[in-house]
Design an enzyme around this catalytic site. Structure first.
Site, mmCIF file in Angstrom:
data_model
loop_
_atom_site.group_PDB
_atom_site.id
_atom_site.type_symbol
_atom_site.label_atom_id
_atom_site.label_comp_id
_atom_site.label_asym_id
_atom_site.label_seq_id
_atom_site.Cartn_x
_atom_site.Cartn_y
_atom_site.Cartn_z
ATOM 1 N N THR A 1 0.816 -1.215 0.000
ATOM 2 C CA THR A 1 0.000 0.000 0.000
ATOM 3 C C THR A 1 0.849 1.264 0.000
ATOM 4 O O THR A 1 0.458 2.286 -0.582
ATOM 5 C CB THR A 1 -0.918 0.015 1.238
ATOM 6 O OG1 THR A 1 -1.785 -1.117 1.179
ATOM 7 C CG2 THR A 1 -1.760 1.278 1.301
ATOM 8 N N THR B 1 1.091 -4.554 4.238
ATOM 9 C CA THR B 1 0.808 -4.924 5.623
ATOM 10 C C THR B 1 0.171 -6.295 5.778
ATOM 11 O O THR B 1 0.309 -6.925 6.820
ATOM 12 C CB THR B 1 -0.109 -3.874 6.283
ATOM 13 O OG1 THR B 1 -1.340 -3.783 5.541
ATOM 14 C CG2 THR B 1 0.566 -2.516 6.333
#
Length: 345
Positions: free
Chosen positions: A12, A85
């Site tokens: 991300t 993540t």
């Protein structure tokens, strides 16, 4: 000047949305342009290893990252890995086992929001990671939202919030705030540098061995049919069973414990852990746990599944002898599991 290598893998932190949803887009050079690493007295070099959503992370990719670090281990004082993540905790644990002879800090970080987003946490997380990577410590860590987490103890517990990661069954290694690192003294010794011998230095490249990917994680639920164990026996070399509570596995109408016994007789490696996030498994508490063939299975204690998966892959990649696999998994590495009497609380 401290020399740091950033290995970019995607996630991300470098995502952009071009109408099809977020996907990795920006380069490590784009990321560095937004940083001021010189303010940290760091000479930072960036290198792109891959640019993927971390949902696409694989054991082969772990090996690729580990080899990049080993090859550059003499040229840099520390390493930062930018990573998505969702599988970061698996990767940090995997690198802990693969890089046990690298006596430098390896820090994974990422972001809940892209570097291009106005509410991004990317720059702060990367700043903190670069700060830690220049410390006189050794090991693999996740740095996120000001927390420094042992690479084998991190679990992602939130999908959107900045404080996405927790250190489970283990104290935080440190906190980072206002460019200062405050260590938890009770665990600091675990991450002290040990001067490597010339022999160990020359053998660094041999550390990154193969990983056995042919394993399965099985989460028990009421009504799980025993025939799943026939499928496991015919298709996998190892299985991690997430039991109930402290180690409960059904023994009556659906006799799963009996099928575990049969599975190990057929040569399948079985590791038992718990579905519970905290406090670990103890197969001695209940009768349903004691009915398991304790000497024939791997006992995860308080390891989390995100660490147990790569550790079992790593151990099975080193040997096919069950006793050796059991010893490798049940022996603590960087405090990934706590044996009675070794408590840091």
């Amino acid at each position: 000047m401290i020399n740091i290598l950033i290995l970019a893998t995607g996630g991300t932190i470098v995502c952009s949305d071009h109408g099809q949803g977020l996907r990795p887009h920006y380069t490590v050079e784009d990321l560095l342009k937004r940083m001021q690493p010189d303010l940290l007295e760091r000479n930072v070099v960036g290198k792109s290893v891959m640019n993927i959503d971390s949902s696409n992370m694989t054991p082969d990719a772990w090996l690729t990252i580990a080899r990049q670090i080993v090859e550059a281990s003499e040229d840099y004082d520390g390493f930062v890995i930018t990573h998505g993540t969702d599988t970061m905790a698996y990767s940090s644990a995997a690198l802990t086992y693969l890089l046990q002879g690298v006596d430098k800090p390896v820090v994974l970080t990422g972001a809940q929001y892209s570097m291009a987003d106005s509410k991004t946490d990317a720059l702060q997380n990367l700043h903190d990671a670069l700060l830690l990577a220049g410390e006189n410590i050794s090991g693999v860590f996740i740095v996120f939202d000001g927390k420094v987490i042992n690479g084998t103890r991190a679990i992602k517990t939130k999908t959107r919030s900045y404080d996405a990661f927790e250190s489970v069954n283990y104290p935080l290694v440190a906190w980072i705030k206002h460019n200062r690192i405050k260590y938890t003294e009770s665990v600091r010794r675990v991450f002290a540098k040990n001067q490597l011998s010339e022999e160990k230095r020359s053998n660094l490249k041999n550390l990154v061995s193969g990983l056995e990917e042919n394993i399965l994680v099985l989460k028990l639920f009421p009504g799980l049919h025993p025939k799943i164990f026939d499928f496991i026996r015919d298709n996998y070399k190892g299985v991690i069973i997430e039991s109930y509570g402290t180690g409960g596995i059904s023994t009556e109408i659906l006799d799963l414990a009996g099928r575990v016994d049969k599975l190990v007789e057929d040569g399948i490696i079985v590791a038992i852990t718990t579905q519970c996030l905290k406090e670990g498994v103890d197969l001695q508490v209940y009768e349903v746990g004691r009915k398991l063939p304790l000497e024939k299975i791997i006992y995860a204690r308080d390891m989390n599944t995100d660490a147990l998966v790569p550790k079992l892959m790593w151990a099975m990649g080193k040997t096919e002898v069950f006793a050796e696999i059991k010893n490798l998994v049940e022996t603590p590495v960087r405090d990934d599991l706590i044996i009675a009497g070794n408590n840091h609380d």
